[in-house]
Design a protein around this motif. Structure first.
Motif, PDB file in Angstrom:
ATOM      1  N   SER A 291      39.758  29.591  24.389  1.00  0.00           N
ATOM      2  CA  SER A 291      38.859  28.732  23.607  1.00  0.00           C
ATOM      3  C   SER A 291      38.117  29.533  22.544  1.00  0.00           C
ATOM      4  O   SER A 291      37.936  29.074  21.411  1.00  0.00           O
ATOM      5  CB  SER A 291      37.865  28.040  24.545  1.00  0.00           C
ATOM      6  OG  SER A 291      38.530  27.240  25.492  1.00  0.00           O
ATOM      7  N   ILE A 292      37.695  30.727  22.906  1.00  0.00           N
ATOM      8  CA  ILE A 292      37.032  31.587  21.924  1.00  0.00           C
ATOM      9  C   ILE A 292      37.998  31.970  20.810  1.00  0.00           C
ATOM     10  O   ILE A 292      37.628  32.015  19.627  1.00  0.00           O
ATOM     11  CB  ILE A 292      36.458  32.841  22.617  1.00  0.00           C
ATOM     12  CG1 ILE A 292      35.345  32.437  23.592  1.00  0.00           C
ATOM     13  CG2 ILE A 292      35.928  33.837  21.588  1.00  0.00           C
ATOM     14  CD1 ILE A 292      34.794  33.578  24.414  1.00  0.00           C
ATOM     15  N   GLU A 293      39.261  32.218  21.175  1.00  0.00           N
ATOM     16  CA  GLU A 293      40.275  32.526  20.164  1.00  0.00           C
ATOM     17  C   GLU A 293      40.464  31.346  19.206  1.00  0.00           C
ATOM     18  O   GLU A 293      40.597  31.526  17.992  1.00  0.00           O
ATOM     19  CB  GLU A 293      41.600  32.866  20.835  1.00  0.00           C
ATOM     20  CG  GLU A 293      42.704  33.224  19.854  1.00  0.00           C
ATOM     21  CD  GLU A 293      44.004  33.550  20.534  1.00  0.00           C
ATOM     22  OE1 GLU A 293      45.007  33.762  19.822  1.00  0.00           O
ATOM     23  OE2 GLU A 293      44.027  33.587  21.778  1.00  0.00           O
ATOM     24  N   ALA A 308      33.330  24.103  26.768  1.00  0.00           N
ATOM     25  CA  ALA A 308      32.599  23.141  27.599  1.00  0.00           C
ATOM     26  C   ALA A 308      33.335  22.909  28.917  1.00  0.00           C
ATOM     27  O   ALA A 308      32.718  22.843  29.996  1.00  0.00           O
ATOM     28  CB  ALA A 308      32.421  21.829  26.843  1.00  0.00           C
ATOM     29  N   GLU A 309      34.653  22.791  28.854  1.00  0.00           N
ATOM     30  CA  GLU A 309      35.428  22.582  30.074  1.00  0.00           C
ATOM     31  C   GLU A 309      35.321  23.784  31.008  1.00  0.00           C
ATOM     32  O   GLU A 309      35.191  23.628  32.230  1.00  0.00           O
ATOM     33  CB  GLU A 309      36.890  22.317  29.718  1.00  0.00           C
ATOM     34  CG  GLU A 309      37.775  22.057  30.916  1.00  0.00           C
ATOM     35  CD  GLU A 309      39.221  21.814  30.520  1.00  0.00           C
ATOM     36  OE1 GLU A 309      40.038  21.559  31.423  1.00  0.00           O
ATOM     37  OE2 GLU A 309      39.532  21.897  29.313  1.00  0.00           O
ATOM     38  N   LYS A 313      33.798  23.745  34.821  1.00  0.00           N
ATOM     39  CA  LYS A 313      34.573  24.240  35.960  1.00  0.00           C
ATOM     40  C   LYS A 313      33.804  25.324  36.723  1.00  0.00           C
ATOM     41  O   LYS A 313      33.823  25.363  37.961  1.00  0.00           O
ATOM     42  CB  LYS A 313      35.908  24.799  35.479  1.00  0.00           C
ATOM     43  CG  LYS A 313      36.910  23.743  35.048  1.00  0.00           C
ATOM     44  CD  LYS A 313      38.205  24.398  34.594  1.00  0.00           C
ATOM     45  CE  LYS A 313      39.239  23.365  34.174  1.00  0.00           C
ATOM     46  NZ  LYS A 313      40.503  24.004  33.707  1.00  0.00           N
ATOM     47  N   SER A 314      33.127  26.200  35.997  1.00  0.00           N
ATOM     48  CA  SER A 314      32.360  27.261  36.645  1.00  0.00           C
ATOM     49  C   SER A 314      31.196  26.692  37.449  1.00  0.00           C
ATOM     50  O   SER A 314      30.901  27.161  38.558  1.00  0.00           O
ATOM     51  CB  SER A 314      31.842  28.242  35.592  1.00  0.00           C
ATOM     52  OG  SER A 314      32.915  28.842  34.884  1.00  0.00           O
ATOM     53  N   LEU A 315      30.529  25.674  36.904  1.00  0.00           N
ATOM     54  CA  LEU A 315      29.438  25.027  37.629  1.00  0.00           C
ATOM     55  C   LEU A 315      29.943  24.352  38.893  1.00  0.00           C
ATOM     56  O   LEU A 315      29.280  24.406  39.950  1.00  0.00           O
ATOM     57  CB  LEU A 315      28.726  24.017  36.719  1.00  0.00           C
ATOM     58  CG  LEU A 315      27.948  24.598  35.540  1.00  0.00           C
ATOM     59  CD1 LEU A 315      27.385  23.480  34.665  1.00  0.00           C
ATOM     60  CD2 LEU A 315      26.819  25.509  36.031  1.00  0.00           C
ATOM     61  N   ALA A 316      31.108  23.703  38.801  1.00  0.00           N
ATOM     62  CA  ALA A 316      31.683  23.067  39.981  1.00  0.00           C
ATOM     63  C   ALA A 316      32.041  24.111  41.033  1.00  0.00           C
ATOM     64  O   ALA A 316      31.843  23.893  42.240  1.00  0.00           O
ATOM     65  CB  ALA A 316      32.931  22.266  39.584  1.00  0.00           C
ATOM     66  N   LEU A 317      32.547  25.252  40.599  1.00  0.00           N
ATOM     67  CA  LEU A 317      32.882  26.339  41.519  1.00  0.00           C
ATOM     68  C   LEU A 317      31.630  26.840  42.245  1.00  0.00           C
ATOM     69  O   LEU A 317      31.633  27.011  43.473  1.00  0.00           O
ATOM     70  CB  LEU A 317      33.548  27.455  40.723  1.00  0.00           C
ATOM     71  CG  LEU A 317      34.186  28.640  41.434  1.00  0.00           C
ATOM     72  CD1 LEU A 317      35.238  29.258  40.540  1.00  0.00           C
ATOM     73  CD2 LEU A 317      33.145  29.695  41.783  1.00  0.00           C
ATOM     74  N   ALA A 318      30.584  27.064  41.480  1.00  0.00           N
ATOM     75  CA  ALA A 318      29.343  27.557  42.077  1.00  0.00           C
ATOM     76  C   ALA A 318      28.757  26.533  43.049  1.00  0.00           C
ATOM     77  O   ALA A 318      28.228  26.892  44.115  1.00  0.00           O
ATOM     78  CB  ALA A 318      28.334  27.878  40.974  1.00  0.00           C
TER      79      ALA A 318
END
Length: 332
Positions: A291-293, A308-309, A313-318
């Motif tokens: 995404s940064i690329e 954003a995705e 995903k990281s928040l859901a993991l945490a």
């Protein structure tokens, strides 16, 4: 394939239809989008009258360059139809690159190059993480638009490589669209991920990252057991087409429960080390980097959507890990 020499319209006089193509196969069989009136075969020539759009009858004189009448036309199609079919194959290739988390610029460039290789005068492609839209203008000025909705994504660099190789082959040698579709299906089969390789990769990641973060041999063995459970969840979610955000939450929750259970059973020693190693399977690092690329090359919308995705995903993991610790953390 042989090129049609000329056609005579009863209303418009002689016109050259250089865009018409046909294949020859067997005597007495001609299929075309229109109504057949009559046909004659002699020597090296085929004479056919067919009704095209607007009710006009065209008298087609085709030179086979063959001796005798052993073969005749099987398929007669306009260059525009051929181009449309080719763009459809280009969309299939672009869809797989996008689904496999290839770059947006690669998707747009691939569809553009293949379309131009098949005779498009102008190609306008717009792609984001879930949609490809292409407008094509052929040599006669006809414009058509095709779109493809892309649902979800799953990292598969082997498939991206296969699609890139296929696109280069089609640009260098624009084979008929039916043959291009066959080559696409073959590339899909070659790049399909093998279950045993995915399982082995899961176990290697769990074991190695647990050791990297300071876990002992017991923690590494416990991470292998947790990895087996997570791989089972991955296969189940793929079968049920579970949303990736929901999968991250469920997988991290189950991984947390299994890590705690392995410590309670005396297999592992540190829940933290086990969780650090296992959770690396779910970190959306490659998606974030891609995404940064996209942002760096000017695909701002796709880049922001991907970032954003990755954050969600990281928040859901945490959240999944936190919930497992809340439920069984007091038992440690």
């Amino acid at each position: 394939e042989f090129r049609l020499l000329r056609a005579k319209s009863r209303r418009a006089g002689f016109v050259r239809l250089r865009s018409l193509r046909y294949r020859i196969e067997m005597v007495g069989k001609l299929q075309w989008e229109g109504k057949e009136k009559y046909k004659k075969i002699w020597g090296n020539f085929l004479s056919v009258s067919i009704a095209k759009e607007g009710g006009l009858w065209y008298n087609l004189h085709c030179d086979f360059g063959l001796k005798g009448a052993a073969m005749t036309a099987k398929e007669l199609e306009t260059e525009s139809d051929r181009l449309r079919d080719a763009v459809g194959v280009a969309l299939d290739i672009g869809e797989q690159i996008l689904y496999s988390e290839g770059e947006i610029s690669r998707v747009e460039d691939t569809v553009t190059r293949i379309s131009r290789a098949y005779g498009a005068a102008r190609v306008d492609v717009f792609a984001i993480t879930s949609l490809i839209l292409v407008s094509v203008t052929d040599g006669d000025g006809n414009l058509f638009t095709l779109s493809r909705r892309v649902y979800g994504n799953r990292k598969n660099m082997r498939r991206v490589e296969e699609m890139n190789s296929l696109s280069r082959r089609l640009c260098g040698d624009p084979v008929p669209p039916a043959e291009a579709k066959r080559l696409f299906d073959a590339a899909m089969d070659r790049s399909a991920p093998k279950t045993w390789i995915r399982a082995l990769g899961t176990l290697i990641v769990c074991f190695s990252f647990t050791a990297f973060f300071g876990g002992g041999i017991g923690d590494c063995l416990a991470a292998l057991l947790v990895g087996i459970g997570m791989f089972g969840m991955e296969m189940l979610s793929a079968r049920l087409s579970v949303n990736r955000v929901l999968y991250n939450f469920n997988a991290s929750f189950v991984a947390g429960l299994l890590a705690i259970l392995t410590v309670l059973l005396g297999i592992g020693n540190s829940v933290d080390h086990i969780m650090f190693g296992v959770i690396m399977l779910l970190i959306p690092g490659a998606s974030l980097t891609g995404s940064i690329e996209n942002l760096m090359v000017g695909d701002t919308l796709s880049g922001l959507m991907g970032i954003a995705e990755a954050i969600i995903k990281s928040l859901a993991l945490a959240a999944g890990v936190a919930l497992s610790l809340m439920l069984l953390g007091d038992l440690l």
